[in-house]
Scaffold this motif. Structure first.
Motif, PDB file in Angstrom:
ATOM      1  N   ALA A  11       0.829  -1.215   0.000  1.00 45.68           N
ATOM      2  CA  ALA A  11       0.000   0.000   0.000  1.00 45.68           C
ATOM      3  C   ALA A  11       0.864   1.266   0.000  1.00 45.68           C
ATOM      4  O   ALA A  11       0.713   2.118  -0.864  1.00 45.68           O
ATOM      5  CB  ALA A  11      -0.924  -0.010   1.202  1.00 45.68           C
ATOM      6  N   VAL A  12       1.736   1.394   0.975  1.00 50.19           N
ATOM      7  CA  VAL A  12       2.635   2.551   1.010  1.00 50.19           C
ATOM      8  C   VAL A  12       4.045   2.042   1.293  1.00 50.19           C
ATOM      9  O   VAL A  12       4.261   1.339   2.266  1.00 50.19           O
ATOM     10  CB  VAL A  12       2.212   3.563   2.094  1.00 50.19           C
ATOM     11  N   ASP A  13       4.951   2.401   0.415  1.00 40.87           N
ATOM     12  CA  ASP A  13       6.327   1.947   0.550  1.00 40.87           C
ATOM     13  C   ASP A  13       7.219   3.195   0.641  1.00 40.87           C
ATOM     14  O   ASP A  13       7.468   3.854  -0.376  1.00 40.87           O
ATOM     15  CB  ASP A  13       6.668   1.098  -0.694  1.00 40.87           C
ATOM     16  N   PHE A  31      10.094   3.417  -1.789  1.00 37.83           N
ATOM     17  CA  PHE A  31       9.740   3.788  -3.162  1.00 37.83           C
ATOM     18  C   PHE A  31       9.594   5.308  -3.265  1.00 37.83           C
ATOM     19  O   PHE A  31      10.112   5.928  -4.190  1.00 37.83           O
ATOM     20  CB  PHE A  31       8.429   3.106  -3.564  1.00 37.83           C
ATOM     21  N   ARG A  32       8.892   5.896  -2.270  1.00 38.81           N
ATOM     22  CA  ARG A  32       8.705   7.355  -2.289  1.00 38.81           C
ATOM     23  C   ARG A  32      10.058   8.066  -2.261  1.00 38.81           C
ATOM     24  O   ARG A  32      10.302   9.012  -3.009  1.00 38.81           O
ATOM     25  CB  ARG A  32       7.876   7.796  -1.094  1.00 38.81           C
ATOM     26  N   VAL A  37      11.770   7.916  -5.600  1.00 33.85           N
ATOM     27  CA  VAL A  37      11.174   8.858  -6.559  1.00 33.85           C
ATOM     28  C   VAL A  37      11.629  10.284  -6.256  1.00 33.85           C
ATOM     29  O   VAL A  37      12.061  11.021  -7.157  1.00 33.85           O
ATOM     30  CB  VAL A  37       9.621   8.786  -6.514  1.00 33.85           C
ATOM     31  N   MET A  38      11.582  10.669  -4.973  1.00 34.00           N
ATOM     32  CA  MET A  38      11.933  12.047  -4.619  1.00 34.00           C
ATOM     33  C   MET A  38      13.422  12.326  -4.875  1.00 34.00           C
ATOM     34  O   MET A  38      13.803  13.443  -5.201  1.00 34.00           O
ATOM     35  CB  MET A  38      11.563  12.349  -3.166  1.00 34.00           C
ATOM     36  N   VAL A  61      13.626  13.010  -8.470  1.00 32.07           N
ATOM     37  CA  VAL A  61      13.077  14.345  -8.716  1.00 32.07           C
ATOM     38  C   VAL A  61      14.122  15.410  -8.383  1.00 32.07           C
ATOM     39  O   VAL A  61      14.333  16.354  -9.155  1.00 32.07           O
ATOM     40  CB  VAL A  61      11.782  14.560  -7.872  1.00 32.07           C
ATOM     41  N   ARG A 115      15.740  18.074 -10.912  1.00 27.31           N
ATOM     42  CA  ARG A 115      15.656  19.516 -10.659  1.00 27.31           C
ATOM     43  C   ARG A 115      17.050  20.144 -10.773  1.00 27.31           C
ATOM     44  O   ARG A 115      17.215  21.200 -11.377  1.00 27.31           O
ATOM     45  CB  ARG A 115      15.066  19.770  -9.282  1.00 27.31           C
ATOM     46  N   GLY A 128       5.842  24.245  -6.526  1.00 26.86           N
ATOM     47  CA  GLY A 128       7.179  23.899  -6.024  1.00 26.86           C
ATOM     48  C   GLY A 128       7.219  23.090  -4.742  1.00 26.86           C
ATOM     49  O   GLY A 128       8.294  22.876  -4.194  1.00 26.86           O
ATOM     50  N   ASP A 154       7.602  20.011  -2.723  1.00 28.85           N
ATOM     51  CA  ASP A 154       8.012  18.606  -2.817  1.00 28.85           C
ATOM     52  C   ASP A 154       7.167  17.732  -1.907  1.00 28.85           C
ATOM     53  O   ASP A 154       6.904  16.565  -2.212  1.00 28.85           O
ATOM     54  CB  ASP A 154       9.484  18.463  -2.412  1.00 28.85           C
ATOM     55  N   PHE A 187       4.045  16.730  -3.662  1.00 31.30           N
ATOM     56  CA  PHE A 187       4.300  15.696  -4.668  1.00 31.30           C
ATOM     57  C   PHE A 187       4.555  14.339  -4.001  1.00 31.30           C
ATOM     58  O   PHE A 187       4.107  13.309  -4.499  1.00 31.30           O
ATOM     59  CB  PHE A 187       5.472  16.087  -5.574  1.00 31.30           C
ATOM     60  N   ALA A 188       5.243  14.361  -2.845  1.00 32.76           N
ATOM     61  CA  ALA A 188       5.499  13.106  -2.124  1.00 32.76           C
ATOM     62  C   ALA A 188       4.186  12.467  -1.660  1.00 32.76           C
ATOM     63  O   ALA A 188       4.041  11.238  -1.695  1.00 32.76           O
ATOM     64  CB  ALA A 188       6.405  13.368  -0.932  1.00 32.76           C
ATOM     65  N   VAL A 226       2.692  10.791  -4.592  1.00 34.79           N
ATOM     66  CA  VAL A 226       3.394   9.521  -4.841  1.00 34.79           C
ATOM     67  C   VAL A 226       2.853   8.450  -3.887  1.00 34.79           C
ATOM     68  O   VAL A 226       2.515   7.343  -4.306  1.00 34.79           O
ATOM     69  CB  VAL A 226       4.923   9.679  -4.660  1.00 34.79           C
ATOM     70  N   ASP A 227       2.750   8.803  -2.610  1.00 33.79           N
ATOM     71  CA  ASP A 227       2.240   7.838  -1.624  1.00 33.79           C
ATOM     72  C   ASP A 227       0.822   7.388  -1.963  1.00 33.79           C
ATOM     73  O   ASP A 227       0.473   6.228  -1.830  1.00 33.79           O
ATOM     74  CB  ASP A 227       2.242   8.465  -0.228  1.00 33.79           C
ATOM     75  N   TRP A 250       6.199  14.500 -12.684  1.00 32.45           N
ATOM     76  CA  TRP A 250       6.717  15.724 -12.029  1.00 32.45           C
ATOM     77  C   TRP A 250       7.217  16.709 -13.083  1.00 32.45           C
ATOM     78  O   TRP A 250       6.964  17.913 -12.992  1.00 32.45           O
ATOM     79  CB  TRP A 250       7.854  15.352 -11.077  1.00 32.45           C
TER      80      TRP A 250
END
Lengths: 107, 179
Positions: free
Chosen positions: A18-20, A23-24, A27-28, A31, A35, B17, B19, B22-23, B26-27, B59
């Protein structure tokens, strides 16, 4: 009432968590990297634009400089010396410029 | 930032802007996107990598999203196009490498009997059919929404659901009265 879907149990067993948080975070991280790439490209483009502008303005700036050099020579020299002194004083006052050993001994 | 925010509000914050916003997006959508890609790709590590690329692409092009309240459909559209792209490139590169190996076993994921059976069954369906099954049967999407996300005619989606369902039931040995 609708009958239970016999395939549903198979699909539920096959689902991702469900929430990992891992993984988040991945991804960040991507990102943040993207950027940084954008910012580097933007800075490079801005630098290039300034360079090209200066290159295009070079003949006009040179002739202006030569034109001003005669009458304002003394004033430009004084302004330059004052600016240099102010810059050095600021650096010394904020401690961002290390004096050579002999100068420190004199002080 | 509250997790009770709507998708549209989170998209707006992310566009300006944030983050953190956006997180949260993602969740909120990672399970659906990852599950969809796992069913389409058949390999958890590849699917998760694609899911990360999907969110990264989202994104990057967040400003082009017309209807922020439909962010999930938009993410699935990106995921599907990425999966198709990967399938094309893998079919070129892996054909040579895996001819003698057969299909690569998914060694990263210790699976239950049910999910191993499902992965093996899905692997026997064509990619388009897998995608339709993943949305309409596993994800409870409407046929019309699935058709829009996958850019397929509605009739094709309906036929994929019927045939895919029957085929899955046959492979898994499930008695399915709907097919």
């Amino acid at each position: 009432m609708r009958k239970a879907d016999p395939l549903k149990a198979f699909f539920e067993a096959d689902a991702a968590p469900a929430v990992d948080p891992g993984f988040r975070m991945a991804v960040m991280e991507r990102v943040a990297r993207r950027r940084l790439q954008f910012e580097l490209v933007r800075a490079a483009m801005a630098g290039l634009a300034v360079f090209v502008t200066l290159l295009l303005l070079r003949p006009a700036m040179l002739s202006l400089l030569l034109l001003l050099a005669g009458p304002f020579q003394q004033a430009l020299l004084v302004l330059g010396a004052v600016a240099l002194a102010a810059f050095l004083a600021y650096k010394l006052a904020t401690g961002t410029l290390a004096l050579p050993g002999w100068a420190q001994r004199l002080l | 930032m509250s997790t009770q925010w709507t998708d549209a509000a989170l998209v707006a914050a992310a566009r300006s802007g944030s983050d953190n916003a956006f997180a949260i997006l993602v969740d909120r959508h990672q399970q659906a996107v990852r599950s969809f890609l796992r069913r389409v790709c058949g390999h958890a590590a590849d699917a998760d990598d694609l899911a990360q690329e999907t969110f990264l692409a989202a994104w990057t092009s967040l400003r082009t999203l017309d209807k922020p309240e439909r962010v999930r459909s938009w993410l699935f559209g990106i995921a599907w196009r990425r999966a198709q792209g990967m399938a094309r490139s893998m079919s070129r590169t892996r054909r040579r490498e895996t001819d003698w190996q057969g299909e690569r076993p998914d060694s990263n994921q210790p699976g239950t009997e049910l999910n191993i059976a499902m992965q093996q069954a899905l692997a026997q369906l064509p990619a388009d059919q897998r995608a339709v099954i993943a949305l309409c049967l596993a994800g409870d999407w409407s046929h019309a929404d699935a058709a829009q996300v996958l850019a397929m005619p509605l009739g094709t989606v309906k036929s994929h659901v019927l045939r895919g369902r029957a085929r899955l039931a046959e492979i898994l040995g499930v008695r399915d009265e709907e097919s």
